[in-house]
Design an enzyme around this catalytic site. Structure first.
Site, PDB file in Angstrom:
ATOM      1  N   GLU A 401     -21.509   4.454 -11.423  1.00 47.41           N
ATOM      2  CA  GLU A 401     -21.345   3.004 -11.582  1.00 47.41           C
ATOM      3  C   GLU A 401     -22.603   2.319 -12.112  1.00 47.41           C
ATOM      4  O   GLU A 401     -23.103   1.381 -11.500  1.00 47.41           O
ATOM      5  CB  GLU A 401     -20.970   2.387 -10.227  1.00 47.41           C
ATOM      6  CG  GLU A 401     -19.545   2.658  -9.803  1.00 47.41           C
ATOM      7  CD  GLU A 401     -18.538   1.768 -10.497  1.00 47.41           C
ATOM      8  OE1 GLU A 401     -18.928   1.012 -11.407  1.00 47.41           O
ATOM      9  OE2 GLU A 401     -17.352   1.857 -10.140  1.00 47.41           O
ATOM     10  N   GLU A 481     -13.036   9.776  -8.195  1.00 48.44           N
ATOM     11  CA  GLU A 481     -12.697   9.058  -6.961  1.00 48.44           C
ATOM     12  C   GLU A 481     -11.227   8.669  -7.005  1.00 48.44           C
ATOM     13  O   GLU A 481     -10.737   8.181  -8.024  1.00 48.44           O
ATOM     14  CB  GLU A 481     -13.540   7.778  -6.802  1.00 48.44           C
ATOM     15  CG  GLU A 481     -15.020   8.046  -6.608  1.00 48.44           C
ATOM     16  CD  GLU A 481     -15.857   6.782  -6.441  1.00 48.44           C
ATOM     17  OE1 GLU A 481     -15.308   5.733  -6.046  1.00 48.44           O
ATOM     18  OE2 GLU A 481     -17.058   6.846  -6.725  1.00 48.44           O
TER      19      GLU A 481
HETATM   20  C1  IPT Z   1     -16.338   2.944  -6.216  1.00 48.45           C
HETATM   21  C2  IPT Z   1     -17.733   3.437  -5.963  1.00 48.45           C
HETATM   22  O1  IPT Z   1     -18.114   4.401  -6.890  1.00 48.45           O
HETATM   23  C3  IPT Z   1     -17.896   4.005  -4.602  1.00 48.45           C
HETATM   24  O2  IPT Z   1     -19.277   4.164  -4.341  1.00 48.45           O
HETATM   25  C4  IPT Z   1     -17.254   3.132  -3.566  1.00 48.45           C
HETATM   26  O3  IPT Z   1     -17.885   1.892  -3.577  1.00 48.45           O
HETATM   27  C5  IPT Z   1     -15.813   2.933  -3.902  1.00 48.45           C
HETATM   28  O4  IPT Z   1     -15.687   2.345  -5.160  1.00 48.45           O
HETATM   29  C6  IPT Z   1     -15.117   2.004  -2.928  1.00 48.45           C
HETATM   30  O5  IPT Z   1     -15.314   2.335  -1.601  1.00 48.45           O
HETATM   31  S1  IPT Z   1     -16.505   1.727  -7.463  1.00 48.45           S
HETATM   32  C7  IPT Z   1     -15.120   0.686  -7.490  1.00 48.45           C
HETATM   33  C8  IPT Z   1     -15.427  -0.467  -8.414  1.00 48.45           C
HETATM   34  C9  IPT Z   1     -13.907   1.365  -7.953  1.00 48.45           C
END
Ligand code: IPT
Length: 953
Positions: A401, A481
């Site tokens: 990010e 993710e």
């Molecule tokens: C994404 C992040 O990479 C992770 O660190 C964490 O914050 C997650 O979201 C949420 O818990 S970034 C998000 C803008 C998709």
């Protein structure tokens, strides 16, 4: 220039040695962990007094904010200080650390010596015996100083000044607690004459042969006794070997000897490649079934001991997880040694995140600013150099990010030159020019499917059909993710897995995230960000793990384990079909065991021969012959470990499947008379008031659940809970319009609706006798008014029961909680549990403890008759000592108190859970629309001597 200008300079450090591999050796090493003198000052100037005898004591490694000084802060995306790079606030808590030490007997007095810090958050300046050694930034990366000639046999003084904020903080805006301090090991290393400083193990695998070459900056000898290898550094040998993989982590241990030092080698032979848009390891495709892992412990923060790291590894292995994204920084090096040994694929991610520049529309984003070049390159090099010798590390990630910028181009070019053996991942630059993987976060199921077909639309800013568009489409896809595990959930894990396994493009996925970042509060409870009085705050967003903060597995982890279990077992058509989902190994390490249960009671069991199935192969064996039974008869086939492994004993279950052998005979229709049956009603309201000797109240139509985190869609998007509250589902009022008796049936007509609204639900409850001990209830619900697209959290009835009821026994899905989109882990069987133990302790109280597809339920308590509930054919239930409203109001588990009733919800259905707390909307098929519904259930009462009558079981 002030004495502490370095804190805000762009420079990553000064005076440090060049980065090199992390390794263990037999050279003298002195751990400087332990008790240090400590003083906290409010500004970067730190403490000026030379005499530290009156200072406090602080353990190292630790974070001072978890040891009683200052306080931890949590933000998600925003920086906790003004966005004014590279400046930081004048209020910059600064910890001065002092350690007095003597050299141990036998320490070679004139030897070269290195002082190593494995991790200091966020900036450290170091002095040894009054000599300033330099400073370093980059919290989750090691740094070293050459201290040759500065040591004394006794009375050494190591002084470290640690600043909470520095320019480096701008590169460390990960969604996690800001936890300053010396939080990883501090060591003094003797470096014997002629020893190697750095070395690089190149160990590839092709067709049964391993090729090894160890390059080092000094000549040395490489020995792997098991392979009969003894070669000088720099010389390549090829020998027959077994390859390393996460599934079969074959390590060859040996040594690299130079200058009288023996360095431990743990060599795993493996080759990572990308061929035709697919990720291969040792020539075969692999699928990461992964998690994003932050280092976290509720008491120690990121200062994890080895035992805790090992617990993570063992828990992952036992839940079939085969990959870890080191989100969002390189983990403690010991964790990677464990991954090498136990077998986990690792995406090693650099300690770079600049998320907060989103609040400046990415203006001045460090990766795009020349002034930050060295700082970013420094972090990339320190990661790669430290971790290059780990077979488990198969992908480098440039960070998380951080938008796009030239620094990522430089980083990827540098890595390709230094380590061409591993592909590179970076998700946020939508051109993907500096990434060997296409990648996004949190796609919907449909979007993921399109990606799998390589039919995803060009990302914003990328011209469709342009070279970037074409190249990206040709890349393998890594889902870095997905499935945000915040609170109850995530839902749809099985749906995602099905798509991930359907397309060759996918090399795997990483659930967000492994563990909740709850911190132990002084009252013994847990803190989340919102418990600290500081703005901005990420609130509860740090509670989104598959493990609770104390490492208790959540129901979400059980579901994930089931979704990714290594063998798919299907029982149907007289056969037990097996699909080997391993990428590398066959099934010879497993045993197959079967059990037949009649109505949940075991009647027969045995074992089956395991067919020879290569990785990803299909096969089947004949099903054991079992006659039909009286009630539902299920065959359960389990695959268990045949022998002990490093991470679980023989008998540990790695997969299971079930098939229905025969359905239950239909329950005999029992009539009787309502008057002579067990049910007594209030003639005015039509409410059930007694069932035999049980005092009951209800049932009331219930459409409310305490919203789960995933009902509160991120940033207002998908915020179902808000829509529910706007309509008033949390404050329904119930009216009775008519109570009448006709043909031995009691009919209660009414309407449930929120105040101030023109909409509502018309209800009709029809009671009929069902034998001497039971009544049948038929519920019809008819919506009225304009509900637009509002859905219902649940639809069912709620009963208030005596508080003395203490235990539930049921036949249906269990033992853990289940929801319509998260029920794979729940098998069909007979289960029993104390009501108190059926509450999942989500740190932010919310709906929990549901059980889908329940055939029957009995609630029992000392000296009370048993309440029975039968479905037609199924119902969902939750049972708890507080109401949904109380659950909704609670903000901490300690707010939940047993009421003077047990509350039972018998539901026709409950809406799915999803993962919209950070992710796509709940799929339509898991929603519960406002629509006409009708369902029936049979309530019964019985006494221990005649218990069978309760549920017909
Ligand atoms: C994404 C992040 O990479 C992770 O660190 C964490 O914050 C997650 O979201 C949420 O818990 S970034 C998000 C803008 C998709």
């Amino acid at each position: 220039m002030s004495d502490f200008a370095y804190v805000e300079s762009y420079a990553p450090g000064e005076g440090r040695r060049r980065p090199r591999a992390d390794f263990l050796s037999d050279a003298p090493r002195l751990s400087l962990n332990g008790d240090w003198r400590f003083r906290l000052s409010p500004t970067a100037a730190g403490a000026s007094d030379m005499d530290d005898s009156g200072w406090d004591r602080l353990r190292v490694p630790s974070h001072w904010v978890l040891e009683g000084y200052d306080r931890p802060l949590y933000t998600n995306t925003a920086y906790p200080f003004p966005l004014d790079p590279p400046r930081v606030p004048a209020e910059n808590p600064t910890g001065d650390y002092r350690r007095h030490f003597d050299l141990p007997a036998g320490w070679p007095p004139d030897a070269r010596a290195v002082l190593r810090f494995q991790g200091v958050d966020s900036c450290a300046r170091v002095w040894l015996n009054g000599t300033s050694l330099g400073h370093s930034k980059g919290s989750r990366l090691p740094f070293e100083f050459d201290v040759t000639g500065l040591l004394r046999p006794a009375g050494n003084l190591l002084a470290v000044r640690v600043h909470r904020w520095s320019s480096g903080s701008y590169l460390e805006d990960q969604d996690m607690w800001w936890l300053p301090g010396i939080f990883r090991d501090v060591e003094l290393l003797a470096r014997p004459d002629g020893c190697v400083d750095d070395f690089y193990v190149h160990a590839s695998y092709l067709d049964g042969q391993g090729t090894l070459r160890v390059d080092a900056d000094r000549p040395g000898t490489v020995e792997l006794p098991e392979l009969g290898v003894r070669v000088p550094t720099g010389v390549e040998v090829t020998v027959p070997v077994e390859p390393w993989s996460a599934e079969s982590p074959r390590l060859y241990r040996g040594t690299l000897t130079a200058g009288g030092e023996r360095i431990a080698l743990a060599v795993g032979f493996r080759t990572v490649s990308i061929v035709d848009g697919r990720l291969l390891v040792n020539g075969v495709p692999v699928l990461f079934r992964g998690v994003n892992r932050h280092e976290h412990d509720p008491d120690r923060g990121r200062a994890l001991d080895r035992e805790t790291m090992l617990r993570d590894v063992v828990l992952m292995k036992r839940h079939h997880i085969n990959a870890v994204r080191a989100s969002h920084y390189p983990p403690h090096p010991e964790f990677l040694r464990l991954c090498d040994e136990y077998g986990l694929w690792v995406v090693d991610e650099c300690d770079i995140e600049t998320h907060g520049f989103i609040y400046a529309d990415w203006r001045g984003n460090p990766p795009d600013e020349p002034a930050w070049r060295d700082a970013l390159a420094d972090r990339i090099e320190r990661m790669v150099e430290r971790d290059k010798n780990h077979p488990s590390v198969v992908v480098w990630s440039l960070g998380n990010e951080s938008g796009a910028g030239a620094a990522f181009g430089e980083a990827s070019r540098w890595i390709r030159a230094r380590d061409p053996s591993r592909p590179i991942h970076y998700e946020r630059d939508r051109t993907y020019r500096h990434s060997d993987f296409a990648s996004v976060m949190y796609p919907s199921l449909d979007d993921l499917d399109a990606i799998g077909r390589r039919e995803e639309p060009a990302p914003e800013g990328v011209e469709p059909g342009s070279p970037d568009d074409e190249r990206r489409r040709g890349l393998p896809f890594l889902l870095c993710e997905y499935a945000h595990a915040m609170g109850n959930g995530p839902g749809s894990l099985v749906d995602y897995q099905r798509i991930l396994e359907a397309h060759e493009r996918f090399c795997g996925a990483f659930v967000w995230e492994w563990i909740d970042h709850g911190l132990r509060a002084p009252d013994g409870g847990l803190w989340h960000g919102g418990d600290i009085d500081h703005r901005p705050s990420g609130g509860r967003f740090c509670l989104d793990g598959l493990l609770f903060a104390d490492r208790t597995p959540s129901p979400g982890l059980a579901e994930y384990a089931k979704a990714i279990e290594p063998v798919e077992i299907t029982v149907a058509g007289g056969r037990v079909a097996l699909r080997n989902r391993y990428d590398v190994v066959d099934l010879s390490h497993l045993r197959l065991e079967w059990t037949v249960e009649d109505g949940g009671v075991p009647v027969e069991s045995g074992s089956l021969a395991v067919p020879h199935l290569p990785a990803r192969g299909l096969g089947s064996v004949a099903m054991p012959v079992v006659p039909a039974g009286r009630s539902e008869r299920w065959l359960t086939v389990r695959a268990v470990l045949a022998t002990d492994t490093a991470w679980a004993p023989a008998g540990h279950e790695v997969a299971w499947g079930q098939g229905l052998i025969s359905a239950a005979a239909p329950a005999p229709a029992r009539r009787g008379s309502l008057d002579r049956g067990p049910a007594r009603f209030d003639p005015r309201t039509g409410e059930l008031v007694r069932l035999g000797d049980l005092t009951v109240a209800g049932p009331m139509l219930d459409v409310w659940r305490a919203p789960v985190e995933n009902d509160l869609g991120q940033g207002g998007r998908n915020n179902l809970a808000q829509a529910w509250r706007t309509v008033g589902l949390d404050r329904m009022l119930h009216r009775v319009d008519e109570v009448c008796v006709a043909d031995d049936r009691l009919v209660v007509r009414g309407r449930s609706a929120p105040a101030g609204r023109a909409l509502g639900l018309r209800t009709e409850l029809v009671w009929e006798p069902a034998g001497d001990h039971a009544v049948r209830l038929a519920v019809t619900v008819e919506p009225e008014g304009d509900w637009a697209d509002v859905t219902l959290p649940r639809l069912g009835v709620r009963l208030a029961l005596p508080a003395g009821l203490a235990r539930a026994t049921w036949f249906g899905r269990g033992p853990g909680e289940s929801y319509v989109d998260s029920q794979a882990a729940a098998r069909v069987g007979r289960f029993a549990a104390d009501i108190d133990a059926m509450q999942t302790p989500y740190p932010w109280p919310q709906e929990n403890g549901n059980h889908v597809r329940t055939r029957w339920l009995e609630l029992t308590g000392p000296d009370l008759p048993t309440l029975g509930v039968r479905g037609d054919p199924w119902f969902d239930f939750t049972v708890r000592r507080w109401t949904s409203e109380a659950l909704d109001r609670a903000t901490k588990p300690s707010d939940l108190h047993a009421s003077d009733r047990v509350w039972l919800n018998v539901d026709h259905a409950q809406q799915g859970i999803g993962s919209a707390s950070c992710g796509p909307a709940l799929p339509d098929r898991y929603r519960l629309p406002v629509a006409p519904y009708s369902f029936t259930t049979v309530l019964s009462v019985c006494y221990s001597s005649e218990r069978h009558r309760c549920t017909g079981s």
